[in-house]
Scaffold this motif. Structure first.
Motif, PDB file in Angstrom:
ATOM      1  N   MET A 187       0.986  -1.370  -0.025  1.00 24.34           N
ATOM      2  CA  MET A 187       0.038   0.140  -0.022  1.00 24.34           C
ATOM      3  C   MET A 187       0.648   1.324  -0.052  1.00 24.34           C
ATOM      4  O   MET A 187       0.614   2.144  -0.548  1.00 24.34           O
ATOM      5  CB  MET A 187      -0.892  -0.223   1.155  1.00 24.34           C
ATOM      6  CG  MET A 187      -2.015  -1.015   1.208  1.00 24.34           C
ATOM      7  SD  MET A 187      -3.101  -1.137   2.494  1.00 24.34           S
ATOM      8  CE  MET A 187      -4.070   0.386   2.541  1.00 24.34           C
ATOM      9  N   ALA A 188       1.979   1.182   0.691  1.00 23.86           N
ATOM     10  CA  ALA A 188       2.710   2.451   0.755  1.00 23.86           C
ATOM     11  C   ALA A 188       3.402   2.765  -0.652  1.00 23.86           C
ATOM     12  O   ALA A 188       3.328   3.707  -0.960  1.00 23.86           O
ATOM     13  CB  ALA A 188       3.988   2.267   1.652  1.00 23.86           C
ATOM     14  N   ALA A 189       3.996   1.424  -1.361  1.00 22.27           N
ATOM     15  CA  ALA A 189       4.488   1.497  -2.748  1.00 22.27           C
ATOM     16  C   ALA A 189       3.542   2.193  -3.570  1.00 22.27           C
ATOM     17  O   ALA A 189       3.925   3.141  -4.537  1.00 22.27           O
ATOM     18  CB  ALA A 189       4.956   0.252  -3.252  1.00 22.27           C
ATOM     19  N   GLN A 190       2.220   1.940  -3.617  1.00 26.20           N
ATOM     20  CA  GLN A 190       1.345   2.575  -4.406  1.00 26.20           C
ATOM     21  C   GLN A 190       1.416   4.229  -4.296  1.00 26.20           C
ATOM     22  O   GLN A 190       0.738   4.891  -5.233  1.00 26.20           O
ATOM     23  CB  GLN A 190      -0.169   2.046  -4.151  1.00 26.20           C
ATOM     24  CG  GLN A 190      -0.118   0.675  -4.572  1.00 26.20           C
ATOM     25  CD  GLN A 190      -1.739  -0.011  -3.930  1.00 26.20           C
ATOM     26  OE1 GLN A 190      -2.319   0.756  -3.297  1.00 26.20           O
ATOM     27  NE2 GLN A 190      -1.662  -1.295  -4.143  1.00 26.20           N
ATOM     28  N   ARG A 191       1.788   4.640  -3.183  1.00 30.75           N
ATOM     29  CA  ARG A 191       1.838   6.134  -2.833  1.00 30.75           C
ATOM     30  C   ARG A 191       3.029   6.712  -2.767  1.00 30.75           C
ATOM     31  O   ARG A 191       3.568   7.707  -2.363  1.00 30.75           O
ATOM     32  CB  ARG A 191       1.263   6.180  -1.353  1.00 30.75           C
ATOM     33  CG  ARG A 191      -0.139   5.556  -1.016  1.00 30.75           C
ATOM     34  CD  ARG A 191      -1.115   6.265  -2.073  1.00 30.75           C
ATOM     35  NE  ARG A 191      -1.210   7.864  -2.119  1.00 30.75           N
ATOM     36  CZ  ARG A 191      -1.696   8.286  -2.880  1.00 30.75           C
ATOM     37  NH1 ARG A 191      -2.579   8.017  -4.216  1.00 30.75           N
ATOM     38  NH2 ARG A 191      -1.505   9.922  -3.106  1.00 30.75           N
ATOM     39  N   GLY A 192       4.262   5.872  -3.357  1.00 30.98           N
ATOM     40  CA  GLY A 192       5.480   6.488  -3.699  1.00 30.98           C
ATOM     41  C   GLY A 192       6.101   6.365  -2.371  1.00 30.98           C
ATOM     42  O   GLY A 192       7.191   7.004  -2.036  1.00 30.98           O
ATOM     43  N   LEU A 193       5.867   5.534  -1.453  1.00 30.27           N
ATOM     44  CA  LEU A 193       6.514   5.488   0.036  1.00 30.27           C
ATOM     45  C   LEU A 193       7.154   4.161   0.106  1.00 30.27           C
ATOM     46  O   LEU A 193       6.673   3.149  -0.403  1.00 30.27           O
ATOM     47  CB  LEU A 193       5.788   5.926   1.195  1.00 30.27           C
ATOM     48  CG  LEU A 193       5.144   7.320   1.061  1.00 30.27           C
ATOM     49  CD1 LEU A 193       4.163   7.326   2.242  1.00 30.27           C
ATOM     50  CD2 LEU A 193       6.208   8.208   1.579  1.00 30.27           C
ATOM     51  N   ILE A 194       8.037   3.845   1.035  1.00 27.45           N
ATOM     52  CA  ILE A 194       8.474   2.729   1.505  1.00 27.45           C
ATOM     53  C   ILE A 194       8.261   2.467   2.888  1.00 27.45           C
ATOM     54  O   ILE A 194       8.649   3.482   3.738  1.00 27.45           O
ATOM     55  CB  ILE A 194      10.379   2.581   1.355  1.00 27.45           C
ATOM     56  CG1 ILE A 194      10.520   2.622  -0.026  1.00 27.45           C
ATOM     57  CG2 ILE A 194      10.742   1.364   1.927  1.00 27.45           C
ATOM     58  CD1 ILE A 194      12.192   3.011  -0.148  1.00 27.45           C
ATOM     59  N   LEU A 195       7.525   1.491   3.265  1.00 25.47           N
ATOM     60  CA  LEU A 195       7.364   1.173   4.772  1.00 25.47           C
ATOM     61  C   LEU A 195       8.699   0.532   5.158  1.00 25.47           C
ATOM     62  O   LEU A 195       8.826  -0.460   4.829  1.00 25.47           O
ATOM     63  CB  LEU A 195       6.079   0.046   4.842  1.00 25.47           C
ATOM     64  CG  LEU A 195       5.621   0.002   6.427  1.00 25.47           C
ATOM     65  CD1 LEU A 195       5.629   1.000   7.291  1.00 25.47           C
ATOM     66  CD2 LEU A 195       4.411  -1.053   6.357  1.00 25.47           C
ATOM     67  N   VAL A 196       9.343   1.262   6.031  1.00 21.29           N
ATOM     68  CA  VAL A 196      10.673   0.624   6.545  1.00 21.29           C
ATOM     69  C   VAL A 196      10.473  -0.303   7.749  1.00 21.29           C
ATOM     70  O   VAL A 196      11.122  -1.385   7.660  1.00 21.29           O
ATOM     71  CB  VAL A 196      11.556   1.956   6.824  1.00 21.29           C
ATOM     72  CG1 VAL A 196      12.756   1.595   7.281  1.00 21.29           C
ATOM     73  CG2 VAL A 196      11.751   2.715   5.483  1.00 21.29           C
ATOM     74  N   GLY A 228      14.304   8.557  -5.167  1.00 23.33           N
ATOM     75  CA  GLY A 228      15.472   9.004  -4.499  1.00 23.33           C
ATOM     76  C   GLY A 228      16.295   8.170  -3.317  1.00 23.33           C
ATOM     77  O   GLY A 228      17.316   8.312  -2.804  1.00 23.33           O
ATOM     78  N   TYR A 229      15.589   7.010  -3.134  1.00 18.21           N
ATOM     79  CA  TYR A 229      16.058   6.346  -2.082  1.00 18.21           C
ATOM     80  C   TYR A 229      17.499   5.515  -2.465  1.00 18.21           C
ATOM     81  O   TYR A 229      18.458   5.738  -1.460  1.00 18.21           O
ATOM     82  CB  TYR A 229      15.058   4.971  -1.642  1.00 18.21           C
ATOM     83  CG  TYR A 229      15.780   3.778  -0.653  1.00 18.21           C
ATOM     84  CD1 TYR A 229      16.035   3.940   0.641  1.00 18.21           C
ATOM     85  CD2 TYR A 229      15.807   2.876  -1.500  1.00 18.21           C
ATOM     86  CE1 TYR A 229      16.886   2.954   1.081  1.00 18.21           C
ATOM     87  CE2 TYR A 229      16.631   1.493  -0.703  1.00 18.21           C
ATOM     88  CZ  TYR A 229      17.036   1.733   0.504  1.00 18.21           C
ATOM     89  OH  TYR A 229      17.777   0.899   1.049  1.00 18.21           O
ATOM     90  N   GLU A 230      17.317   5.023  -3.547  1.00 17.82           N
ATOM     91  CA  GLU A 230      18.712   4.143  -3.930  1.00 17.82           C
ATOM     92  C   GLU A 230      19.930   5.325  -3.666  1.00 17.82           C
ATOM     93  O   GLU A 230      20.696   5.074  -3.649  1.00 17.82           O
ATOM     94  CB  GLU A 230      18.336   3.467  -5.203  1.00 17.82           C
ATOM     95  CG  GLU A 230      17.481   2.485  -5.109  1.00 17.82           C
ATOM     96  CD  GLU A 230      18.110   1.219  -4.320  1.00 17.82           C
ATOM     97  OE1 GLU A 230      19.442   1.138  -4.039  1.00 17.82           O
ATOM     98  OE2 GLU A 230      17.087   0.097  -3.983  1.00 17.82           O
ATOM     99  N   PRO A 238      21.289  11.304   4.152  1.00 11.70           N
ATOM    100  CA  PRO A 238      19.888  10.882   4.724  1.00 11.70           C
ATOM    101  C   PRO A 238      18.961  10.691   4.092  1.00 11.70           C
ATOM    102  O   PRO A 238      18.607  11.428   3.077  1.00 11.70           O
ATOM    103  CB  PRO A 238      19.830  12.013   5.882  1.00 11.70           C
ATOM    104  CG  PRO A 238      21.232  12.700   5.942  1.00 11.70           C
ATOM    105  CD  PRO A 238      21.825  12.566   4.548  1.00 11.70           C
ATOM    106  N   GLN A 239      18.103   9.814   4.462  1.00 10.44           N
ATOM    107  CA  GLN A 239      16.960   9.553   3.777  1.00 10.44           C
ATOM    108  C   GLN A 239      15.638  10.410   4.014  1.00 10.44           C
ATOM    109  O   GLN A 239      15.550  11.110   5.151  1.00 10.44           O
ATOM    110  CB  GLN A 239      16.186   8.183   3.823  1.00 10.44           C
ATOM    111  CG  GLN A 239      17.021   6.960   3.478  1.00 10.44           C
ATOM    112  CD  GLN A 239      17.144   6.905   1.851  1.00 10.44           C
ATOM    113  OE1 GLN A 239      16.246   7.311   1.171  1.00 10.44           O
ATOM    114  NE2 GLN A 239      18.274   6.615   1.287  1.00 10.44           N
TER     115      GLN A 239
END
Length: 316
Positions: A187-196, A228-230, A238-239
Motif C-alpha cells: 500500500m505504501a509503494a502505491q503512494r510512492g513510499l517505503i514502509l521501512v 531518491g532512496y537508492e 540521509p533519507q
C-alpha cells in the motif's frame, strides 16, 4: 491551534480508564474499549510538554484505514470509529510483547549496529551493512512491554522459554506480522513510499489471536520516500522520511535522549505547528486523501464525548 492533551470522560458502563503515553483507553463493561488518540506526543519514552494539533486525528484515521485493509489477513479489534480521534473495539487480553519488523537497517537498529552489535533480538545481522541498507528479508525484533520506562529487546526463544507467549501463539503472531507488513509495504509503494519498519501488538479473546492497537501510523512506523532512496543510499545521504524519527533527531540535536541530567528543550508553538504539518503530510501521502481540519473546530472533548456516547447507545 488547539490540541487535546488529556481526557476525563465518564461513559455509561465505564469500568476504568488507562492513560497511556498517547492514548487514553476506556473499558466499557469489560467487553469493549474506547481508545482516544490524544494529541500528546512521546519520544525516548517521555511525553513531550506540548501537544501536537491534529496528531490524534491523523493517527486514528490512518490506523482505521489499515485495520480495515488487513481484515482478510487476520482478525482485529476495531468495531467502529465514532469520532475522528476515537476507535471503539473489542477488549482483548494483550500479549506483553511488541512485534517489531524491519526491512531496512536504520534508527535504533543502526545505532546499535554502528556500535558493533551483530545480533538483534536473537537475529544475526550480516557484516558490512551500511545505514539505510535493506535486509535480505525483513527481520522480526520483538520487545517486551515494560511497566514503565524503556521496552526491552528480547528474542523469540526467550519469549517462549519464559512463558510470555506460547510457541503456538507466537507462531500465529509471527505469521500475521509478516503478512500485514507485506500488505502495508504494498500500500505504501502505491503512494510512492517505503514502509521501512513498524510494530504490531496482538491480544487474545475467546481463544483467538487479534491484531490490536494502531497500525502503520507515523508513531508506530517509519516511512521513506521511494523516489531518491537508492541514490541517497549510494551517496550515504540521509533519507527523506515521514515518521516520528524527525522529532527524535530534533531532541538529539538539542541534547535530549531522556538520560540522567538532561533537560527537555522548549517546544515552541511554531515547532509544534511544524510537527503537526509533518503528520498531516504523512496522512495525505499514505491515504491519498485530503486531510480534514474542520473537525477540530469547537470543543474537542465535548464532541468526542457526544460521539462516543451516541455510538455506545446503539450497542445496547
Amino acid at each position: 491551534m488547539k490540541a487535546l492533551t488529556k481526557t476525563d470522560f465518564h461513559f455509561e458502563g465505564q469500568k476504568n480508564v488507562y492513560h497511556g503515553k498517547v492514548r487514553d483507553v476506556y473499558d466499557i463493561n469489560d467487553d469493549v474499549i474506547v481508545m482516544v488518540a490524544t494529541d500528546r506526543i512521546s519520544a525516548f519514552d517521555v511525553i513531550l510538554p506540548k501537544g501536537i494539533p491534529f496528531k490524534g486525528q491523523v493517527l486514528n484515521q490512518i490506523a482505521a484505514k489499515f485495520l480495515d485493509a488487513t481484515t482478510d489477513i487476520c482478525p482485529n479489534w476495531k468495531l467502529a470509529t465514532p469520532d475522528p480521534m476515537v476507535t471503539v473495539g473489542l477488549k482483548c487480553e494483550g500479549f506483553r510483547v511488541e512485534m517489531i519488523i524491519r526491512s531496512i537497517l536504520t534508527g535504533s537498529a543502526w545505532r546499535a549496529y554502528k556500535e558493533g552489535c551483530r545480533e538483534l533480538c536473537g537475529v544475526k545481522l550480516p557484516e558490512g551493512m551500511k545505514e539505510n541498507q535493506r535486509f535480505p528479508e525483513p527481520i522480526i525484533t520483538p520487545t517486551t512491554k515494560a511497566d514503565e520506562g524503556h521496552d526491552l529487546n528480547i528474542s523469540k526463544e526467550e519469549i517462549i522459554a519464559q512463558g510470555i507467549v506460547s510457541a503456538e501463539d507466537y507462531a500465529v503472531m509471527e505469521d500475521y506480522t509478516r503478512r500485514i507488513f507485506q500488505r502495508g509495504q504494498e500500500m505504501a509503494a502505491q503512494r510512492g513510499l517505503i514502509l521501512v519498519d513498524t510494530k504490531y501488538e496482538f491480544g487474545k479473546r475467546d481463544g483467538k489471536v487479534y491484531l490490536i492497537d494502531e497500525i502503520h501510523t507515523p508513531d508506530s512506523s517509519r516511512y521513506f520516500y521511494a523516489d531518491g532512496y537508492e541514490e541517497k543510499f549510494e551517496k550515504g545521504l540521509p533519507q527523506k522520511q515521514l515518521s516520528k524519527e524527525f522529532v527524535r533527531q530534533w531532541l538529539i540535536e538539542h541534547d535530549f535522549m531522556n538520560e540522567p541530567g538532561q533537560t527537555m528543550p522548549e517546544i515552541t508553538d511554531e515547532y509544534a505547528e511544524s510537527v503537526s504539518e509533518r503528520y498531516i503530510e504523512l496522512y495525505e501521502h499514505i491515504t491519498g486523501e485530503k486531510f480534514d481540519k474542520t473537525v477540530e473546530e469547537g470543543d474537542i472533548a465535548a464532541r468526542i464525548e457526544k460521539n462516543v456516547a451516541d455510538y455506545l447507545a446503539t450497542r445496547k
